[in-house]
Design a protein around this motif. Sequence first.
Motif, PDB file in Angstrom:
ATOM      1  N   PHE A  90       0.636  -1.289   0.030  1.00 50.54           N
ATOM      2  CA  PHE A  90      -0.095  -0.078   0.034  1.00 50.54           C
ATOM      3  C   PHE A  90       0.996   1.183   0.059  1.00 50.54           C
ATOM      4  CE2 PHE A  90      -3.622   2.160   0.540  1.00 50.54           C
ATOM      5  CZ  PHE A  90      -3.599   3.264   1.641  1.00 50.54           C
ATOM      6  N   SER A  91       1.938   1.323   0.642  1.00 48.67           N
ATOM      7  CA  SER A  91       2.854   2.411   0.766  1.00 48.67           C
ATOM      8  C   SER A  91       3.408   3.009  -0.697  1.00 48.67           C
ATOM      9  CB  SER A  91       3.900   2.325   1.767  1.00 48.67           C
ATOM     10  OG  SER A  91       4.456   1.144   1.607  1.00 48.67           O
ATOM     11  N   ASN A  92       3.284   2.046  -1.667  1.00 48.01           N
ATOM     12  CA  ASN A  92       3.847   2.399  -2.676  1.00 48.01           C
ATOM     13  C   ASN A  92       2.809   3.173  -3.933  1.00 48.01           C
ATOM     14  OD1 ASN A  92       6.460   1.302  -2.000  1.00 48.01           O
ATOM     15  ND2 ASN A  92       6.258  -0.475  -3.085  1.00 48.01           N
ATOM     16  N   ILE A  93       1.780   3.547  -3.550  1.00 50.20           N
ATOM     17  CA  ILE A  93       0.716   3.473  -4.243  1.00 50.20           C
ATOM     18  C   ILE A  93      -0.045   4.935  -3.576  1.00 50.20           C
ATOM     19  CG2 ILE A  93       0.139   1.396  -5.161  1.00 50.20           C
ATOM     20  CD1 ILE A  93      -2.070   1.142  -3.411  1.00 50.20           C
TER      21      ILE A  93
ATOM     22  N   ASP B 138     -16.314  13.004 -10.644  1.00 46.17           N
ATOM     23  CA  ASP B 138     -15.669  14.138 -10.580  1.00 46.17           C
ATOM     24  C   ASP B 138     -14.527  13.886  -9.436  1.00 46.17           C
ATOM     25  OD1 ASP B 138     -18.312  16.377 -10.903  1.00 46.17           O
ATOM     26  OD2 ASP B 138     -16.861  15.529 -12.204  1.00 46.17           O
ATOM     27  N   PHE B 139     -13.343  14.442  -9.711  1.00 45.46           N
ATOM     28  CA  PHE B 139     -12.260  14.415  -8.615  1.00 45.46           C
ATOM     29  C   PHE B 139     -12.589  15.125  -7.287  1.00 45.46           C
ATOM     30  CE2 PHE B 139      -8.162  14.442  -6.951  1.00 45.46           C
ATOM     31  CZ  PHE B 139      -7.868  15.654  -6.390  1.00 45.46           C
ATOM     32  N   VAL B 140     -12.323  14.461  -6.020  1.00 46.88           N
ATOM     33  CA  VAL B 140     -12.385  14.954  -4.904  1.00 46.88           C
ATOM     34  C   VAL B 140     -11.192  15.343  -4.196  1.00 46.88           C
ATOM     35  CG1 VAL B 140     -13.564  14.953  -2.781  1.00 46.88           C
ATOM     36  CG2 VAL B 140     -14.501  13.574  -4.809  1.00 46.88           C
ATOM     37  N   ALA B 141     -10.417  14.357  -4.012  1.00 46.50           N
ATOM     38  CA  ALA B 141      -9.121  14.703  -3.318  1.00 46.50           C
ATOM     39  C   ALA B 141      -8.339  13.353  -3.767  1.00 46.50           C
ATOM     40  CB  ALA B 141      -9.450  14.575  -1.854  1.00 46.50           C
ATOM     41  N   ALA B 142      -6.926  13.489  -3.518  1.00 42.88           N
ATOM     42  CA  ALA B 142      -5.897  12.787  -3.543  1.00 42.88           C
ATOM     43  C   ALA B 142      -4.804  12.868  -2.557  1.00 42.88           C
ATOM     44  CB  ALA B 142      -5.313  12.899  -5.095  1.00 42.88           C
ATOM     45  N   ILE B 143      -3.911  11.799  -2.769  1.00 43.39           N
ATOM     46  CA  ILE B 143      -2.989  11.962  -1.662  1.00 43.39           C
ATOM     47  C   ILE B 143      -1.651  10.993  -2.144  1.00 43.39           C
ATOM     48  CG2 ILE B 143      -3.743   9.845  -0.120  1.00 43.39           C
ATOM     49  CD1 ILE B 143      -2.680  11.448   2.263  1.00 43.39           C
TER      50      ILE B 143
ATOM     51  N   ALA C  11      -7.018   3.840  -6.695  1.00 43.44           N
ATOM     52  CA  ALA C  11      -5.413   3.710  -6.303  1.00 43.44           C
ATOM     53  C   ALA C  11      -4.738   3.820  -7.818  1.00 43.44           C
ATOM     54  CB  ALA C  11      -5.185   2.533  -5.518  1.00 43.44           C
ATOM     55  N   ARG C  12      -3.480   4.390  -7.712  1.00 41.78           N
ATOM     56  CA  ARG C  12      -2.639   4.165  -8.883  1.00 41.78           C
ATOM     57  C   ARG C  12      -1.190   4.220  -8.258  1.00 41.78           C
ATOM     58  NH1 ARG C  12       0.237   9.412 -10.358  1.00 41.78           N
ATOM     59  NH2 ARG C  12       0.091   8.660 -12.249  1.00 41.78           N
ATOM     60  N   THR C  13      -0.442   3.411  -9.155  1.00 45.61           N
ATOM     61  CA  THR C  13       0.838   2.816  -8.812  1.00 45.61           C
ATOM     62  C   THR C  13       1.966   3.848  -9.058  1.00 45.61           C
ATOM     63  OG1 THR C  13       0.940   1.807 -11.065  1.00 45.61           O
ATOM     64  CG2 THR C  13       0.231   0.513  -9.345  1.00 45.61           C
ATOM     65  N   GLY C  14       1.727   4.890  -9.641  1.00 43.60           N
ATOM     66  CA  GLY C  14       2.729   6.139  -9.834  1.00 43.60           C
ATOM     67  C   GLY C  14       3.280   6.685  -8.819  1.00 43.60           C
ATOM     68  N   GLY C  15       2.797   6.380  -7.378  1.00 45.31           N
ATOM     69  CA  GLY C  15       3.204   7.005  -6.238  1.00 45.31           C
ATOM     70  C   GLY C  15       2.582   8.437  -5.859  1.00 45.31           C
ATOM     71  N   ARG C  16       2.275   9.422  -7.087  1.00 44.95           N
ATOM     72  CA  ARG C  16       1.916  10.632  -6.626  1.00 44.95           C
ATOM     73  C   ARG C  16       0.329  10.597  -7.017  1.00 44.95           C
ATOM     74  NH1 ARG C  16       5.069  15.674  -9.277  1.00 44.95           N
ATOM     75  NH2 ARG C  16       3.804  17.233  -8.425  1.00 44.95           N
ATOM     76  N   GLY C  17      -0.284  11.565  -6.150  1.00 42.74           N
ATOM     77  CA  GLY C  17      -1.721  11.693  -6.371  1.00 42.74           C
ATOM     78  C   GLY C  17      -1.829  12.421  -7.766  1.00 42.74           C
ATOM     79  N   SER C  18      -3.287  12.146  -8.115  1.00 42.26           N
ATOM     80  CA  SER C  18      -3.527  12.880  -9.415  1.00 42.26           C
ATOM     81  C   SER C  18      -5.041  13.295  -9.544  1.00 42.26           C
ATOM     82  CB  SER C  18      -3.414  11.826 -10.806  1.00 42.26           C
ATOM     83  OG  SER C  18      -3.724  12.601 -11.837  1.00 42.26           O
ATOM     84  N   ARG C  19      -5.355  14.372 -10.365  1.00 37.29           N
ATOM     85  CA  ARG C  19      -6.740  14.935 -10.433  1.00 37.29           C
ATOM     86  C   ARG C  19      -7.567  14.080 -11.615  1.00 37.29           C
ATOM     87  NH1 ARG C  19      -7.398  19.856  -7.712  1.00 37.29           N
ATOM     88  NH2 ARG C  19      -5.469  20.669  -6.910  1.00 37.29           N
ATOM     89  N   ARG C  20      -6.850  13.454 -12.347  1.00 40.22           N
ATOM     90  CA  ARG C  20      -7.181  12.878 -13.429  1.00 40.22           C
ATOM     91  C   ARG C  20      -7.872  11.455 -13.139  1.00 40.22           C
ATOM     92  NH1 ARG C  20      -3.837  11.245 -17.044  1.00 40.22           N
ATOM     93  NH2 ARG C  20      -2.130  11.418 -15.962  1.00 40.22           N
ATOM     94  N   PHE C  21      -8.999  11.256 -13.473  1.00 45.30           N
ATOM     95  CA  PHE C  21      -9.768   9.995 -13.612  1.00 45.30           C
ATOM     96  C   PHE C  21      -8.815   8.632 -14.296  1.00 45.30           C
ATOM     97  CE2 PHE C  21     -13.496   7.255 -13.355  1.00 45.30           C
ATOM     98  CZ  PHE C  21     -13.421   6.488 -14.562  1.00 45.30           C
TER      99      PHE C  21
END
Length: 124
Positions: free
Chosen positions: A29-32, A46-51, A98-108
């Motif tokens: 989990f810590s890598n995503i 719609d996007f709400v929040a990311a971390i 969840a995305r594997t890039g590690g950085r949050g994104s606003r894009r669906f």
Amino acid sequence: QVQLVESGGGLVQAGGSLRLSCAASGRTFSNIAMGWFRQAPGKERDFVAAIDWSGGSTYYADSVKGRFIISRDNAKNTVYLQMNSLKPEDTAVYYCAARTGGRGSRRFSAYDYWGQGTQVTVSS
């Protein structure tokens, strides 16, 4: 593969609060990076929040900034969305992603995995 299960939705009066949780399983989990999106009837998701994976950076939609807080506990493989000062227009199905890039994104399209969603209804 990452499996996501949301919880914490429900019915609340305007001005009230809810905390959504999203439990992840299946890989480290810590890598995503994690995000929350919402979809109201007849509208797009719609996007709400990311971390970010570390929790060091967070991102918010303008409509929720100052009212919602996203956080994560990597030891529990869980991401949270604290929703305060809720409004009727916040009514929607809320999805964890969840995305594997590690950085949050606003894009669906940036997210690889999605939960089933949890309904949030705010009455006026």
